[in-house]
Design an enzyme around this catalytic site. Structure first.
Site, mmCIF file in Angstrom:
data_model
loop_
_atom_site.group_PDB
_atom_site.id
_atom_site.type_symbol
_atom_site.label_atom_id
_atom_site.label_comp_id
_atom_site.label_asym_id
_atom_site.label_seq_id
_atom_site.Cartn_x
_atom_site.Cartn_y
_atom_site.Cartn_z
ATOM 1 N N GLU A 129 0.209 3.708 1.745
ATOM 2 C CA GLU A 129 0.194 4.066 3.132
ATOM 3 C C GLU A 129 1.557 3.799 3.733
ATOM 4 O O GLU A 129 2.150 4.472 4.704
ATOM 5 C CB GLU A 129 -0.930 3.314 3.859
ATOM 6 N N SER A 135 0.788 -1.202 0.037
ATOM 7 C CA SER A 135 -0.020 -0.062 -0.082
ATOM 8 C C SER A 135 0.767 1.318 0.047
ATOM 9 O O SER A 135 1.915 1.136 0.704
ATOM 10 C CB SER A 135 -0.871 -0.047 1.324
ATOM 11 N N TYR A 184 -1.372 0.428 10.600
ATOM 12 C CA TYR A 184 -1.721 -0.278 9.315
ATOM 13 C C TYR A 184 -0.520 -0.060 8.559
ATOM 14 O O TYR A 184 -0.032 -1.295 7.980
ATOM 15 C CB TYR A 184 -3.020 0.386 8.906
HETATM 16 P P1 NAP Z 1 -11.470 -4.309 1.845
HETATM 17 O O1 NAP Z 1 -12.585 -4.088 0.801
HETATM 18 O O2 NAP Z 1 -11.412 -3.611 3.104
HETATM 19 O O3 NAP Z 1 -11.345 -5.858 2.193
HETATM 20 C C1 NAP Z 1 -10.675 -6.354 3.048
HETATM 21 C C2 NAP Z 1 -10.708 -7.861 2.944
HETATM 22 O O4 NAP Z 1 -9.982 -8.596 3.902
HETATM 23 C C3 NAP Z 1 -12.181 -8.590 3.312
HETATM 24 O O5 NAP Z 1 -12.521 -9.317 2.035
HETATM 25 C C4 NAP Z 1 -12.223 -8.964 4.672
HETATM 26 O O6 NAP Z 1 -12.956 -10.158 4.811
HETATM 27 C C5 NAP Z 1 -10.678 -9.706 4.465
HETATM 28 N N1 NAP Z 1 -10.039 -10.014 5.849
HETATM 29 C C6 NAP Z 1 -10.248 -9.192 6.997
HETATM 30 N N2 NAP Z 1 -9.583 -9.767 7.997
HETATM 31 C C7 NAP Z 1 -9.417 -10.950 7.526
HETATM 32 C C8 NAP Z 1 -8.636 -12.159 8.287
HETATM 33 N N3 NAP Z 1 -8.384 -12.166 9.617
HETATM 34 N N4 NAP Z 1 -8.466 -13.302 7.434
HETATM 35 C C9 NAP Z 1 -8.838 -13.337 6.086
HETATM 36 N N5 NAP Z 1 -9.320 -12.171 5.519
HETATM 37 C C10 NAP Z 1 -9.633 -11.146 6.192
HETATM 38 O O7 NAP Z 1 -10.177 -3.881 1.273
HETATM 39 P P2 NAP Z 1 -9.734 -3.562 -0.340
HETATM 40 O O8 NAP Z 1 -9.787 -2.080 -0.385
HETATM 41 O O9 NAP Z 1 -10.458 -4.600 -1.388
HETATM 42 O O10 NAP Z 1 -8.235 -3.838 -0.400
HETATM 43 C C11 NAP Z 1 -7.746 -5.267 -0.819
HETATM 44 C C12 NAP Z 1 -6.271 -5.203 -0.062
HETATM 45 O O11 NAP Z 1 -5.602 -4.083 -0.844
HETATM 46 C C13 NAP Z 1 -6.192 -5.008 1.476
HETATM 47 O O12 NAP Z 1 -4.927 -5.913 1.590
HETATM 48 C C14 NAP Z 1 -5.676 -3.423 1.414
HETATM 49 O O13 NAP Z 1 -5.216 -3.333 2.468
HETATM 50 C C15 NAP Z 1 -4.947 -3.411 0.243
HETATM 51 N N6 NAP Z 1 -5.063 -2.030 -0.335
HETATM 52 C C16 NAP Z 1 -6.129 -1.295 -0.585
HETATM 53 C C17 NAP Z 1 -5.945 -0.029 -1.242
HETATM 54 C C18 NAP Z 1 -7.267 0.585 -1.490
HETATM 55 O O14 NAP Z 1 -7.370 1.901 -1.872
HETATM 56 N N7 NAP Z 1 -8.363 0.024 -1.732
HETATM 57 C C19 NAP Z 1 -4.647 0.336 -1.609
HETATM 58 C C20 NAP Z 1 -3.658 -0.268 -1.274
HETATM 59 C C21 NAP Z 1 -3.589 -1.453 -0.667
HETATM 60 P P3 NAP Z 1 -14.425 -9.681 5.769
HETATM 61 O O15 NAP Z 1 -15.295 -9.344 4.643
HETATM 62 O O16 NAP Z 1 -14.818 -10.793 6.326
HETATM 63 O O17 NAP Z 1 -14.208 -8.495 6.566
HETATM 64 O O1 G4F Z 2 -10.521 6.933 2.525
HETATM 65 P P1 G4F Z 2 -9.652 6.957 3.771
HETATM 66 O O2 G4F Z 2 -9.813 6.474 4.936
HETATM 67 O O3 G4F Z 2 -8.166 5.895 3.128
HETATM 68 P P2 G4F Z 2 -6.778 5.924 3.450
HETATM 69 O O4 G4F Z 2 -6.430 6.174 4.961
HETATM 70 O O5 G4F Z 2 -5.892 6.708 2.419
HETATM 71 O O6 G4F Z 2 -6.650 4.353 3.400
HETATM 72 C C1 G4F Z 2 -6.928 3.566 2.072
HETATM 73 O O7 G4F Z 2 -5.944 3.720 1.253
HETATM 74 C C2 G4F Z 2 -4.502 3.051 1.541
HETATM 75 C C3 G4F Z 2 -3.976 3.304 0.261
HETATM 76 O O8 G4F Z 2 -2.833 4.652 0.573
HETATM 77 C C4 G4F Z 2 -5.016 1.574 1.784
HETATM 78 F F1 G4F Z 2 -3.646 1.088 2.169
HETATM 79 C C5 G4F Z 2 -5.941 1.458 2.752
HETATM 80 O O9 G4F Z 2 -6.195 0.181 3.112
HETATM 81 C C6 G4F Z 2 -7.306 2.397 2.556
HETATM 82 O O10 G4F Z 2 -7.924 1.589 1.454
HETATM 83 O O11 G4F Z 2 -8.971 8.355 3.998
HETATM 84 C C7 G4F Z 2 -8.470 9.155 3.102
HETATM 85 C C8 G4F Z 2 -8.245 10.473 3.843
HETATM 86 C C9 G4F Z 2 -7.369 10.494 4.853
HETATM 87 O O12 G4F Z 2 -6.311 11.235 4.878
HETATM 88 C C10 G4F Z 2 -8.432 10.998 6.133
HETATM 89 O O13 G4F Z 2 -7.791 11.667 6.869
HETATM 90 O O14 G4F Z 2 -9.456 11.111 3.860
HETATM 91 C C11 G4F Z 2 -9.315 11.715 5.162
HETATM 92 N N1 G4F Z 2 -10.577 11.735 5.791
HETATM 93 C C12 G4F Z 2 -11.338 13.006 6.081
HETATM 94 N N2 G4F Z 2 -12.526 12.679 6.522
HETATM 95 C C13 G4F Z 2 -11.426 10.892 6.068
HETATM 96 C C14 G4F Z 2 -12.632 11.632 6.744
HETATM 97 N N3 G4F Z 2 -11.374 9.591 5.955
HETATM 98 C C15 G4F Z 2 -12.323 8.923 6.508
HETATM 99 N N4 G4F Z 2 -12.253 7.456 6.305
HETATM 100 N N5 G4F Z 2 -13.680 9.486 6.950
HETATM 101 C C16 G4F Z 2 -13.663 10.567 7.106
HETATM 102 O O15 G4F Z 2 -14.618 11.052 7.781
#
Ligand code: NAP
Ligand code: G4F
Length: 326
Positions: free
Chosen positions: A129, A127, A151
């Site tokens: 992050e 990520s 995280y």
């Molecule tokens: P998400 O919608 O939050 O999905 C997370 C998945 O992980 C869910 O299917 C969840 O299952 C599963 N999980 C949680 N705890 C677990 C456990 N103990 N054992 C097995 N599975 C478990 O995340 P996403 O946005 O699809 O992201 C997919 C991956 O990419 C994650 O690893 C995230 O950290 C990473 N990532 C995401 C982004 C982004 O912007 N979306 C960016 C960079 C990296 P449940 O439904 O049962 O909770």
């Molecule tokens: O949407 P966010 O919660 O995503 P964040 O923290 O960037 O993380 C996501 O992206 C990562 C990749 O860089 C992934 F690895 C991670 O698993 C996840 O998918 O927050 C985005 C931004 C932050 O700066 C937060 O402080 O939005 C700001 N924000 C402002 N108000 C808020 C809010 N975020 C959330 N969730 N809720 C608010 O009300």
């Protein structure tokens, strides 16, 4: 027929990746945790051809069993505690799942393949992050990591463990350093979906304001459907490697609000958005901007959906869902 096992199949990326792999003719398997996971139905509705296996990243024997049952050519580790804000409240759980869970799965794959290390290719969901307090802009594969949340720290562990298994055992283990990617399937706890849902409800007269945290943070936001293609491409390369996946544009939460409210004809959203301390973070990642040049040059990958198209897609989907009462 190639086969794949996806952890995190119930999440945003798991569903898009399953659709992509099924369309490519894969036999797709997914890991679902919990004795009665409510999101299991979502998977069986959207991708009924996926075969599900019980398992949890914290339970290594369940991973070994899922590998035996599915015997995959490719393993995509998308499972994680993925909500950054939640990771401060649950740092140990985040570490167990998002950090140690990666080790559990790598080790399970290593035991499963024995001396035939080429038998399985592995993808780790790293990520942006991990860049946290960014040390250079734009961020690329060699940028120093400085995570700012439990995280982020957990993801750094998983990232380096993936590299270590590649270097120690010759595993085809790749890590995708994905910047934020969104879609109508994004969890409602993340800021983009929180906004698109609120905008839909406000425009339909069902809600009068939305509470948010830091509006000045900037993210490099892309469309999840584009990003899962990059995951697949990484595992088709002769050599495993690490790749940044990003759009190369950064936008603030305010920019997202501008476009989302404009989509429903509201130009001045300031009376409709209130800032609330509860959504501020102990340590913020202020700006992310990715350089996906390597993914473009080596994988031939580039994003298709623009930022305005992404915002419009999300608001439209939530308008439809709200009208239908979904
Ligand atoms: P998400 O919608 O939050 O999905 C997370 C998945 O992980 C869910 O299917 C969840 O299952 C599963 N999980 C949680 N705890 C677990 C456990 N103990 N054992 C097995 N599975 C478990 O995340 P996403 O946005 O699809 O992201 C997919 C991956 O990419 C994650 O690893 C995230 O950290 C990473 N990532 C995401 C982004 C982004 O912007 N979306 C960016 C960079 C990296 P449940 O439904 O049962 O909770
Ligand atoms: O949407 P966010 O919660 O995503 P964040 O923290 O960037 O993380 C996501 O992206 C990562 C990749 O860089 C992934 F690895 C991670 O698993 C996840 O998918 O927050 C985005 C931004 C932050 O700066 C937060 O402080 O939005 C700001 N924000 C402002 N108000 C808020 C809010 N975020 C959330 N969730 N809720 C608010 O009300």
């Amino acid at each position: 027929m190639p086969s794949a096992l996806i952890t995190g199949i119930t999440g945003q990326d798991g569903l898009y990746l399953a659709e992509l792999l099924l369309a490519k003719g894969y036999d797709v398997h997914g890991l679902v945790r919990g004795q009665n996971n409510p999101k299991r139905d979502l998977v069986t509705d959207l991708v009924p051809d996926v075969q599900l296996h019980f398992g949890d990243l914290t339970d290594m024997s369940s991973l070994i069993r899922a590998l035996r049952e599915s015997d995959p050519d490719e393993v995509y580790n998308l499972g994680a505690v993925s909500f950054v804000a939640y990771s401060w409240e649950n740092a140990h759980l985040t570490t167990d799942v998002t950090a140690t869970g990666v080790l559990n799965l790598l080790e399970a794959v290593r035991l499963h393949v024995g001396s035939d290390v080429d038998r399985v290719r592995f993808y780790q969901a790293s990520s942006s992050e991990m860049f946290g307090k960014v040390q250079e802009t734009p961020q690329h594969e060699g940028t120093l990591l400085w995570p700012r949340s439990p995280y982020g720290v957990a993801k750094v562990y998983g990232h380096h463990m993936t590299i270590n298994y590649r270097e120690s055992y010759g595993m085809h283990a790749s890590s995708g350093i994905l910047f934020n990617h969104e879609s109508p399937r994004r969890g409602p706890e993340f800021v983009t979906r929180k906004i698109s849902q609120a905008v839909a409800r406000i425009s339909l007269g069902l809600q009068d304001h939305v509470l948010l945290g830091n509006l000045d943070a900037r993210r490099d936001w892309g469309f999840a459907g584009d990003y899962v293609e990059a995951m697949w491409l990484m595992l088709q390369q002769p050599q495993a490697d690490d790749y940044v996946v990003a759009t190369g544009e950064t936008h603030s939460i305010r920019d997202f609000l501008d476009l989302a409210f404009a989509h429903v004809g509201i130009e001045d959203w300031t009376p409709l958005v209130r800032q609330d301390e509860r959504f501020m973070r102990p340590a913020e990642v202020d700006v992310l901007l990715g350089d996906a040049g390597k993914a473009r040059d080596v994988l031939g990958w580039k994003p298709r959906v623009s930022f305005p198209e992404l915002v419009a897609m999300m608001v439209e989907a939530d308008l439809e869902a709200t009208r239908q009462g979904w």
